[in-house]
Design a protein around this motif. Structure first.
Motif, mmCIF file in Angstrom:
data_model
loop_
_atom_site.group_PDB
_atom_site.id
_atom_site.type_symbol
_atom_site.label_atom_id
_atom_site.label_comp_id
_atom_site.label_asym_id
_atom_site.label_seq_id
_atom_site.Cartn_x
_atom_site.Cartn_y
_atom_site.Cartn_z
ATOM 1 N N THR A 473 0.819 -1.203 0.000
ATOM 2 C CA THR A 473 0.000 0.000 0.000
ATOM 3 C C THR A 473 0.856 1.258 0.000
ATOM 4 O O THR A 473 0.501 2.269 -0.627
ATOM 5 C CB THR A 473 -0.939 -0.005 1.216
ATOM 6 O OG1 THR A 473 -1.775 -1.159 1.157
ATOM 7 C CG2 THR A 473 -1.803 1.250 1.257
ATOM 8 N N CYS A 500 -10.262 2.735 -7.324
ATOM 9 C CA CYS A 500 -10.214 1.414 -7.954
ATOM 10 C C CYS A 500 -11.348 1.228 -8.950
ATOM 11 O O CYS A 500 -11.250 0.405 -9.863
ATOM 12 C CB CYS A 500 -10.302 0.306 -6.902
ATOM 13 S SG CYS A 500 -11.899 0.258 -6.040
ATOM 14 N N TRP A 529 -17.915 -2.396 -1.991
ATOM 15 C CA TRP A 529 -16.679 -1.866 -1.390
ATOM 16 C C TRP A 529 -15.808 -1.280 -2.476
ATOM 17 O O TRP A 529 -15.706 -1.850 -3.583
ATOM 18 C CB TRP A 529 -15.937 -2.989 -0.674
ATOM 19 C CG TRP A 529 -14.626 -2.577 -0.047
ATOM 20 C CD1 TRP A 529 -14.433 -2.204 1.248
ATOM 21 C CD2 TRP A 529 -13.330 -2.517 -0.680
ATOM 22 N NE1 TRP A 529 -13.113 -1.914 1.474
ATOM 23 C CE2 TRP A 529 -12.411 -2.094 0.293
ATOM 24 C CE3 TRP A 529 -12.867 -2.764 -1.961
ATOM 25 C CZ2 TRP A 529 -11.057 -1.922 0.023
ATOM 26 C CZ3 TRP A 529 -11.524 -2.582 -2.252
ATOM 27 C CH2 TRP A 529 -10.617 -2.175 -1.260
ATOM 28 N N ASN A 531 -12.151 1.651 -2.923
ATOM 29 C CA ASN A 531 -11.223 2.585 -2.285
ATOM 30 C C ASN A 531 -11.055 3.811 -3.163
ATOM 31 O O ASN A 531 -11.257 3.759 -4.373
ATOM 32 C CB ASN A 531 -9.873 1.924 -1.988
ATOM 33 C CG ASN A 531 -9.154 1.485 -3.248
ATOM 34 O OD1 ASN A 531 -8.755 2.317 -4.056
ATOM 35 N ND2 ASN A 531 -8.966 0.181 -3.417
ATOM 36 N N PHE A 593 -7.663 -9.596 4.106
ATOM 37 C CA PHE A 593 -8.678 -8.592 4.392
ATOM 38 C C PHE A 593 -8.778 -8.238 5.870
ATOM 39 O O PHE A 593 -9.553 -7.358 6.244
ATOM 40 C CB PHE A 593 -10.047 -9.086 3.903
ATOM 41 C CG PHE A 593 -10.119 -9.300 2.417
ATOM 42 C CD1 PHE A 593 -10.568 -8.298 1.587
ATOM 43 C CD2 PHE A 593 -9.719 -10.511 1.850
ATOM 44 C CE1 PHE A 593 -10.641 -8.498 0.206
ATOM 45 C CE2 PHE A 593 -9.785 -10.715 0.478
ATOM 46 C CZ PHE A 593 -10.244 -9.705 -0.349
ATOM 47 N N GLU A 595 -8.411 -6.530 9.209
ATOM 48 C CA GLU A 595 -8.021 -5.175 9.581
ATOM 49 C C GLU A 595 -8.821 -4.768 10.806
ATOM 50 O O GLU A 595 -9.872 -5.352 11.117
ATOM 51 C CB GLU A 595 -8.274 -4.198 8.436
ATOM 52 C CG GLU A 595 -9.736 -4.082 8.029
ATOM 53 C CD GLU A 595 -9.973 -3.050 6.935
ATOM 54 O OE1 GLU A 595 -9.003 -2.639 6.281
ATOM 55 O OE2 GLU A 595 -11.136 -2.640 6.748
ATOM 56 N N GLN A 624 -7.721 5.104 0.020
ATOM 57 C CA GLN A 624 -6.783 4.261 -0.726
ATOM 58 C C GLN A 624 -5.525 3.987 0.089
ATOM 59 O O GLN A 624 -4.944 2.900 0.022
ATOM 60 C CB GLN A 624 -6.420 4.980 -2.029
ATOM 61 C CG GLN A 624 -6.019 4.081 -3.164
ATOM 62 C CD GLN A 624 -6.017 4.848 -4.470
ATOM 63 O OE1 GLN A 624 -5.581 5.986 -4.544
ATOM 64 N NE2 GLN A 624 -6.519 4.225 -5.523
ATOM 65 N N VAL A 627 -5.768 0.894 2.811
ATOM 66 C CA VAL A 627 -6.078 -0.474 2.412
ATOM 67 C C VAL A 627 -4.939 -1.384 2.875
ATOM 68 O O VAL A 627 -3.762 -0.995 2.874
ATOM 69 C CB VAL A 627 -6.255 -0.555 0.879
ATOM 70 C CG1 VAL A 627 -6.448 -1.988 0.427
ATOM 71 C CG2 VAL A 627 -7.436 0.292 0.441
ATOM 72 N N THR A 628 -5.257 -2.617 3.270
ATOM 73 C CA THR A 628 -4.215 -3.548 3.708
ATOM 74 C C THR A 628 -3.301 -3.910 2.547
ATOM 75 O O THR A 628 -3.696 -3.838 1.365
ATOM 76 C CB THR A 628 -4.836 -4.828 4.276
ATOM 77 O OG1 THR A 628 -5.503 -5.527 3.222
ATOM 78 C CG2 THR A 628 -5.819 -4.524 5.388
ATOM 79 N N VAL A 631 -4.831 -6.631 0.271
ATOM 80 C CA VAL A 631 -5.846 -6.160 -0.668
ATOM 81 C C VAL A 631 -5.198 -5.351 -1.795
ATOM 82 O O VAL A 631 -5.609 -5.431 -2.961
ATOM 83 C CB VAL A 631 -6.919 -5.334 0.062
ATOM 84 C CG1 VAL A 631 -7.869 -4.664 -0.918
ATOM 85 C CG2 VAL A 631 -7.703 -6.222 1.014
ATOM 86 N N THR A 632 -4.179 -4.562 -1.475
ATOM 87 C CA THR A 632 -3.466 -3.800 -2.513
ATOM 88 C C THR A 632 -2.849 -4.732 -3.541
ATOM 89 O O THR A 632 -2.949 -4.494 -4.751
ATOM 90 C CB THR A 632 -2.383 -2.921 -1.875
ATOM 91 O OG1 THR A 632 -3.010 -1.923 -1.063
ATOM 92 C CG2 THR A 632 -1.531 -2.249 -2.937
ATOM 93 N N ASN A 635 -5.655 -6.137 -5.618
ATOM 94 C CA ASN A 635 -6.173 -5.146 -6.558
ATOM 95 C C ASN A 635 -5.249 -4.971 -7.762
ATOM 96 O O ASN A 635 -5.710 -4.823 -8.897
ATOM 97 C CB ASN A 635 -6.354 -3.793 -5.858
ATOM 98 C CG ASN A 635 -7.647 -3.711 -5.071
ATOM 99 O OD1 ASN A 635 -8.548 -4.516 -5.268
ATOM 100 N ND2 ASN A 635 -7.729 -2.748 -4.165
#
Length: 817
Positions: A473, A500, A529, A531, A593, A595, A624, A627-628, A631-632, A635
């Motif tokens: 991230t 995103c 969901w 970001n 995911f 967090e 943005q 985000v963990t 997840v980054t 993505n």
């Protein structure tokens, strides 16, 4: 054979002697057959042609089922469970839905299409290499190395077909990947891809994110029902192992791969095919009427031929030869019109019709289309020619020879047949026009919907973030900071942001828990969901109804925050203010995911994330930069970063400056899919616009053909009743009464046709209910307006011959033979 030759020659002489009749009949047929050929060619490509993969009839796609509906999607644990169902499936493979694109870096950077696949993908879809090999099991395992396979097209375009390319390095995101293979020219992936990379799944992963799809091949002898029964048992096993990952009413299933690829395009194409079939029927009715008129005008000829010994069969064959010759000629011209129409159809298409290839390149007129056109031509020739032929082959010799030429064929049965044909034309036109009007109303309703944001002066573009730098991230957050600083400094830029997911183009979905609220396992809570960076709400002018939006201080290390939309707030906090409360997002989906709780800091106005035709869905938006890392990384694998720039001027003027600043900020990465937000909104309704345009064209064609039909019938009726009208006028009837007599006769047919057509449309419009938005299938405005318009056009068509009848000279009319 000699009889056929004689009939053929006689038909040609007849056509040359009656050029007006010949032109009208061939033109009507060419229009009907041409439209059918164009639509059938697309239907054949999308729905009828088998997939080009081995054992295509046994290929299936895995689905996730729920009470809300079924859809493709897979997580890593689900994929490995499906692979274990070896009693029903073989060659189970995973691949991306579409992928974010990949950056070819170096001297000439460009973004290319790419997908991740598992090792079994190549055997499943018959993708054999022309050079090198496909992935090994080791390369498709975690830490299996950076390897890539090229498509044949990219190999030729980028590398000139270099035969020594295997083993060389390809720079993707400034990192080297070893080229291990080049796929055969004949293989076309779906989705289309220039490069393929291995997924490298971890078999022990518990990541429940659905970011790819899976397909497999049924074993010989295994039916779809047997496979789905097996998956039902597998779903129970999965639920026991991961109780939070599959709801009590959710499950697994498979469907034929072709059905899954075609999707909802099937309904639209079948509706269009039905519509053009109605146009063809109207054209056939028109030509049948012409032939009836022409045949009844030749009754003296047929009577003389019969008196000279010609049998009934000979006369029928003569007339059938003429009708088939007309239809084949119309079919040849229709094929030409069909090709032109097909090119126009593909040029207008919204671009999301499956299986047609880039710019419709996969749609061609092949032997199947030629056979269809020939079959339709012969069928229509026999259909519209048989009834007039049978009627004309039974003349009453004495009465026919005694009749004057202008009264030949004015009998009750002939008149009734022609009237029924005109009524059928008006009825069919009515059905098409009502369908077109409903789609026009849908189009207008969609464009009245407030999307929830300001689309004007907004420029968007995508950037794929490949490479180790953007797996964290912090790397993405740094790029976004640098990029926004550069963009905001460009003269003419008001504000910039990144996200995103663009509005109108969907997004992701995740479960969440409300801190302090008991969990109901039978009713899982979930929402959309996405970001976004600071500036996102300002760039789209999305109102913040309560609380605040993101700022540059909402970064990693700062307290976790989230903005929710109005729909989510009303659904889960109907009588209280959610601002200040906390939610936990993504719990149980997987370690990527996990967090801490986030605080709700604002409520944003609703936007139509799924398109103008859908109500706003509940939505969570997170910063943005918060985000963990997991997840980054996910993505970066499945979607690009989207840059959003609000400008003071026309946005396309700043494309070059914006692209250059982003290239510098990213270290040389290119941008792709540069569009204004106005273009995005237009594209979101392109399918509805396409359906409306096509059905409107078909409806207009039907209206023209029907009006020509009723005009022709009334003009012929006036010609045949010339003596009668002369007598009426001689006995004192004024010209107005004569005109009204003809008008009433024509409008009687119109009224009957409108009533029959409206009744038919009332039932048939249910077939297009799924294509409508904001309008009922029985919309009163449509069912009142269309009959009025059709009646007005019919009145005009009737008025012309009626006016001609009212201007007859009584003495001249009485002397007509």
């Amino acid at each position: 054979m000699s009889d056929f030759r004689d009939n053929f020659k006689h038909a040609l002489r007849m056509f040359r002697a009656n050029p007006g009749f010949t032109f009208a009949a061939i033109a009507a047929l060419a229009l009907g057959i041409g439209i059918n050929t164009a639509i059938f060619t697309v239907v054949d490509t999308v729905l009828l042609k088998p997939l080009t993969y081995p054992d295509a009839d046994r290929l299936v796609r895995f689905l996730l089922t729920s009470p809300q509906g079924n859809g493709p999607g897979a997580s890593v644990p689900k994929f490995f469970l499906w692979k274990q169902q070896t009693s029903a499936f073989q060659d189970v493979a995973a691949y991306d839905f579409g992928g974010p694109g990949f950056n070819l870096t170096g001297d000439q950077p460009e973004q290319v299409h790419g997908i991740h696949v598992t090792q079994g993908y190549f055997s499943l879809f018959g993708a054999s290499p022309v050079l090198g090999r496909t992935f090994t099991p080791q390369e498709d395992s975690p830490n299996g190395g950076k390897v890539v396979i090229l498509s044949y097209g990219l190999w030729q375009r980028k590398f000139g077909g270099n035969p020594n390319i295997i083993g060389t390095a390809l720079s993707l995101g400034n990192e080297p990947y070893t080229i291990v293979g080049v796929l055969n020219k004949s293989f076309v992936s779906d989705p289309e891809a220039d490069i393929l990379l291995p997924f490298q799944f971890d078999p022990n992963s518990t990541n429940q994110g659905h970011y790819f799809t899976a397909a497999g091949r049924l074993k010989p002898g295994v039916t779809l029902a047997q496979a789905n029964a097996l998956l039902k048992v597998a779903a129970d096993q999965f639920r026991r192992r991961y109780p939070d990952a599959l709801g009590p009413k959710d499950g697994f299933a498979v469907e034929p791969l072709r059905d899954s690829i075609v999707g909802d395009a099937r309904k639209s194409l079948l509706v269009m095919l039905g519509a053009v079939s109605l146009v063809l029927l109207i054209a056939c009715a028109n030509v049948a009427n012409l032939l009836l008129v022409h045949a009844t005008g030749r009754k003296r000829e047929f009577a003389i031929r019969a008196a000279m010994g010609a049998g009934r069969k000979r006369i029928v064959l003569q007339l059938l030869t003429e009708s088939v010759l007309l239809s084949v000629t119309g079919g040849v011209l229709g094929l030409v019109l069909g090709y032109i129409g097909l090119r126009g159809l593909l040029a207008m298409s919204p671009g999301d019709i499956p299986r047609i290839g880039e710019h419709g390149g996969a749609v061609t007129i092949d032997w199947r289309v030629l056979a269809f056109t020939l079959g339709v031509s012969l069928f229509t020739g026999i259909l519209f020619g048989l009834f007039p032929a049978i009627g004309a082959s039974r003349p009453d010799l004495n009465s026919t020879l005694e009749e004057s030429s202008n009264r030949a064929g004015t009998g009750f049965h002939q008149s009734k047949a022609r009237s029924l044909l005109v009524i059928s034309e008006i009825s069919l036109a009515m059905v098409l026009l009502i369908g077109a009007a409903l789609l026009i109303r849908t189009f207008l309703a969609l464009h009245r919907v407030n999307p929830g944001f300001d689309t004007h002066n907004v420029l968007t573009m995508e950037m794929s973030l490949t490479g180790d730098r953007f797996q964290k991230t912090a790397g993405v957050a740094q790029l976004v900071r640098d990029g926004r600083e550069r963009l905001n400094a460009i003269p003419g830029v008001e504000v910039s942001a990144s996200t995103c997911c663009l509005p109108m183009e969907g997004g992701f979905g995740l479960p969440f828990l409300v801190v302090g609220r008991p969990v109901d396992k039978g009713q899982p809570i979930g929402a959309g969901w996405m970001n976004a960076s600071a500036g996102y709400f300002e760039a789209f002018k999305i109102p913040i109804l309560r609380g605040r939006s993101f700022t540059d201080r909402d970064v990693a290390g700062a307290p976790g925050v989230v903005v929710i939309n109005e729909t989510l707030a009303k659904k889960y906090w109907p009588k209280e203010n959610p601002v200040g409360q906390q939610i936990i997002i993504g719990k149980g989906v997987g370690p990527e995911f996990d967090e801490p709780a986030r605080q709700i800091i604002g409520i944003a106005g609703d936007i139509h994330n799924g398109g103008l035709g859908r109500d706003p869905d509940p939505l969570m938006i997170v910063p943005q930069a918060q985000v963990t890392d997991g997840v980054t990384a996910l993505n970066a694998r499945i979607g690009p970063v989207v840059w959003v720039v609000r400008t003071h001027t026309e946005p396309h003027q700043l494309i070059s400056a914006v692209s250059e600043q982003l290239r510098q900020a990213s270290g040389g990465f290119p941008v792709a899919r540069v569009r204004s937000m106005d273009e995005v909104v237009v594209h979101s309704t392109a399918r509805e616009s396409f359906n409306m345009l096509l059905l409107s064209i078909f409806g207009a064609s039907a209206l023209v053909l029907a009006s020509i039909g009723i005009y022709g019938l009334m003009a012929y009726s006036v010609q045949q009743r010339t003596q009668e009208m002369g007598i009426r006028m001689a006995l004192g009837a004024d010209r107005g009464r004569i005109r009204n007599l003809v008008v009433w006769q024509g409008m009687q047919l119109t009224i009957v046709g409108v009533v029959v057509g409206a009744a038919a449309a009332f039932g048939l419009t249910r077939l297009i209910a799924s294509l409508l938005f904001g309008v009922k299938t029985w919309d009163p405005i449509v069912f009142v307006t269309v009959p009025v318009v059709l009646a007005a056009v019919a009145l005009l068509a009737v008025w012309l011959p009626a006016t001609r009848a009212s201007r007859l000279d009584p003495m001249a009319a009485l002397r007509v033979e």
